[in-house]
Design an enzyme around this catalytic site. Structure first.
Site, PDB file in Angstrom:
ATOM      1  N   THR A 352       0.849  -1.195   0.000  1.00  0.00           N
ATOM      2  CA  THR A 352       0.000   0.000   0.000  1.00  0.00           C
ATOM      3  C   THR A 352       0.879   1.237   0.000  1.00  0.00           C
ATOM      4  O   THR A 352       1.724   1.399   0.882  1.00  0.00           O
ATOM      5  CB  THR A 352      -0.917   0.039   1.247  1.00  0.00           C
ATOM      6  OG1 THR A 352      -0.104  -0.006   2.418  1.00  0.00           O
ATOM      7  CG2 THR A 352      -1.902  -1.110   1.235  1.00  0.00           C
ATOM      8  N   GLU A 409      -3.945   4.611   2.648  1.00  0.00           N
ATOM      9  CA  GLU A 409      -3.114   3.617   1.961  1.00  0.00           C
ATOM     10  C   GLU A 409      -3.779   3.208   0.650  1.00  0.00           C
ATOM     11  O   GLU A 409      -4.946   2.817   0.629  1.00  0.00           O
ATOM     12  CB  GLU A 409      -2.956   2.376   2.842  1.00  0.00           C
ATOM     13  CG  GLU A 409      -2.266   2.666   4.165  1.00  0.00           C
ATOM     14  CD  GLU A 409      -2.012   1.384   4.951  1.00  0.00           C
ATOM     15  OE1 GLU A 409      -1.506   0.410   4.365  1.00  0.00           O
ATOM     16  OE2 GLU A 409      -2.345   1.363   6.145  1.00  0.00           O
TER      17      GLU A 409
END
Ligand code: ADP
Ligand code: RBF
Ligand code: MG
Length: 480
Positions: A352, A409
């Site tokens: 992420t 993220e």
């Protein structure tokens, strides 16, 4: 303290019998026994406290530990509920619960009537040569009672009904609504299934559900808020969630005032009331066209007052899980990619890109914590400058005990083949998938993230979604 269902004492001897209904779709009552058990037993505490070990040069991800006491309490609570309900049922030959049939029918209507999926199934059945639909509509009933609700759901268009209860006897009683001619409890056969389990322990593969009904069972859950949250996570976008609590006819003001505040419980869930206004005895569904003035994130659009229907001795609330792609306005973010908490998400198979939260603070203002989908790109990278699909988590990662504060993220559904820390990333967030939640471990989290990615891909492949993106944000997405 959840109230106990002492008021229910539903059965008395010799006043008519439950009529066993002939149905080729049903399972025998004994199947309830065969299927039950495992999810309710006291859990080995050791299994809870095992933590995945993740190699990292930075502080390892630590899975947040569940409060052991709470686990014990829940098991004890459920056993107590099971015993109470077993006692209620044992020795009964008939049901004297008021308005049982009317209530079942009203609840099934609330769960299915006007349901876009139910209509699609009816259309599909009409169009098929043999009149049988190829589509499925799965319903989850929490609280077996007499089984009439499961039967009504099947009659009104549900193809699969999973009935949960803590009480084996209650499940057996409910299964008597079906004559048990089917020999199959496996596979994807349509019909009713009976499972002795807690709603929080229902595995994802039993769903996703198009309708969930808490059948006078929410108030007696060990943790009603968590039970609702877990149930919502088992649903499909567009699903109905119905919460019905019986109210005794002679309920006095004091009893009414201790009524479960269901609207408050759903306030943090991606649910919206199916109503424009709380009208007694009538459910109304807003059409998409009526939604023009809604706030930006319609998924948080929970109405103060939901449907209260006392006509069948129950207070019933009906909500809808918003269909995907519900952000009224796309949220655009552009920020440098910063370091996160370690290599955890990459080791999970889901790297992420953490956006610098200070830079995106303004965009974050109107966003609730949760999982979103949209498009992302690295504008300064010639090769990866085109938009690609992504999922975005805006939240505090409650599964882990490795840091505080909200992070943004972005997992891009593209193979970059390299890291891009420090580079600018553009993101356009288009829809909300679900609220963030604490999972029991990495495996459960990753499994859910994979489901999120599947839902996101589906939504982003939708032509209407892509066209809207092109119009409102002015970009062309690549086909990745
Ligand atoms: P961190 O905890 O530092 O964010 P991760 O394990 O989450 O580390 O890895 C994220 C990094 O991986 C990103 O910052 C980016 O440089 C790189 N990366 C490579 N491919 C992707 C992708 N498809 N989506 C997001 N990040 C990616
Ligand atoms: N963390 C959670 O604790 N709960 C979640 O529900 C959750 N959902 C996520 C969904 C997606 C699509 C992604 C990409 C991440 C999610 N995370 C969630 C964040 C995850 O914990 C995080 O990526 C790792 O902890 C590494 O920082
Ligand atoms: Mg990261």
């Amino acid at each position: 303290m959840p109230r106990t269902p002492a008021r229910a004492a539903p059965c008395g001897p010799n006043e008519g019998r439950l009529v066993a209904m002939s149905s080729a779709l049903a399972f025998p009552a004994t199947r309830a026994r065969a299927l039950g058990g495992s999810a309710l037993g006291a859990r080995p505490l050791g299994a809870r406290s095992k933590r995945p070990v993740i190699a990292s040069s930075r502080p390892a991800l630590r899975v947040a530990r569940a409060a052991t006491d709470a686990v014990v309490d829940k098991a004890a609570h459920n056993e107590e509920q099971a015993a109470l309900r077993d006692e209620m049922v044992s020795g009964c030959t008939e049901c004297t619960m008021p308005f049982e049939a009317e209530r079942a029918s009203a609840l099934a209507n609330a769960a299915l009537a006007d349901h876009s999926r139910a209509s699609a199934i009816a259309r599909d059945a009409d169009e098929s040569d043999d009149g049988t639909s190829k589509m499925s509509l799965r319903a989850l009933v929490v609280g077996a009672e007499t089984g009439k609700l499961a039967r009504a759901l099947l009659q009104k268009g549900a193809t699969h009904v999973l009935v949960l209860d803590h009480s084996r006897l209650m499940l057996d009683r409910a299964a008597e609504q079906f004559d048990g001619t089917s020999s199959s409890t496996m596979g994807n056969d349509s019909g009713a299934r009976f499972l002795r389990a807690d709603v929080c322990d229902v595995p994802a593969y039993q769903g996703p559900f198009d309708a969930v009904v808490f059948n006078d069972s929410l108030a007696t859950q060990a943790d009603p808020a968590e039970a609702l949250r877990r149930a919502v996570l088992l649903t499909r976008p567009g699903a109905r969630v119905v919460v019905s609590e019986r109210e005794s006819v002679e309920a006095d003001e004091a009893e009414s005032s201790t009524r479960l505040d269901v609207d408050a419980l759903v306030a943090d869930l991606p649910l919206q009331s199916t109503l424009d206004s709380p009208r007694l005895g009538k459910t109304m569904r807003r059409s998409d066209d009526d939604r023009g003035d809604s706030p930006r994130d319609e998924s948080s659009d929970v109405h103060e007052s939901s449907f209260v229907d006392l006509s069948c001795g129950s207070v019933t609330h009906t909500y809808e899980v918003p269909p995907l792609f519900k952000l009224r306005d796309a949220v655009a973010m552009s920020a440098p990619v910063v370091e996160g908490f370690g290599r955890g998400s990459r080791l999970m198979g889901v790297p992420t890109a953490n956006l610098d939260v200070d830079v995106v603070a303004e965009a974050l203002e109107g966003m609730r914590r949760g999982v979103y989908f949209g498009f992302a790109r690295l504008p300064d990278d010639g090769k990866h400058g085109r938009w690609c699909k992504c999922v975005v988590n805006v939240g505090a990662r409650p599964t882990f005990a490795d840091g505080e504060g909200v992070t943004v993220e972005v997992h891009a559904l593209r193979d970059f083949g390299r890291d891009f820390y420090g580079e600018r990333m553009d993101v356009v967030v288009l829809g909300f998938l679900r609220p963030e939640m604490r999972f029991d471990g990495l495996q459960a989290l990753v499994a859910r993230i994979m489901a999120d990615i599947g839902l996101a891909r589906g939504a982003l492949d939708d032509r209407a979604c892509r066209e809207r993106v092109d119009e409102s944000v002015g970009f062309q997405a690549s086909d990745e």
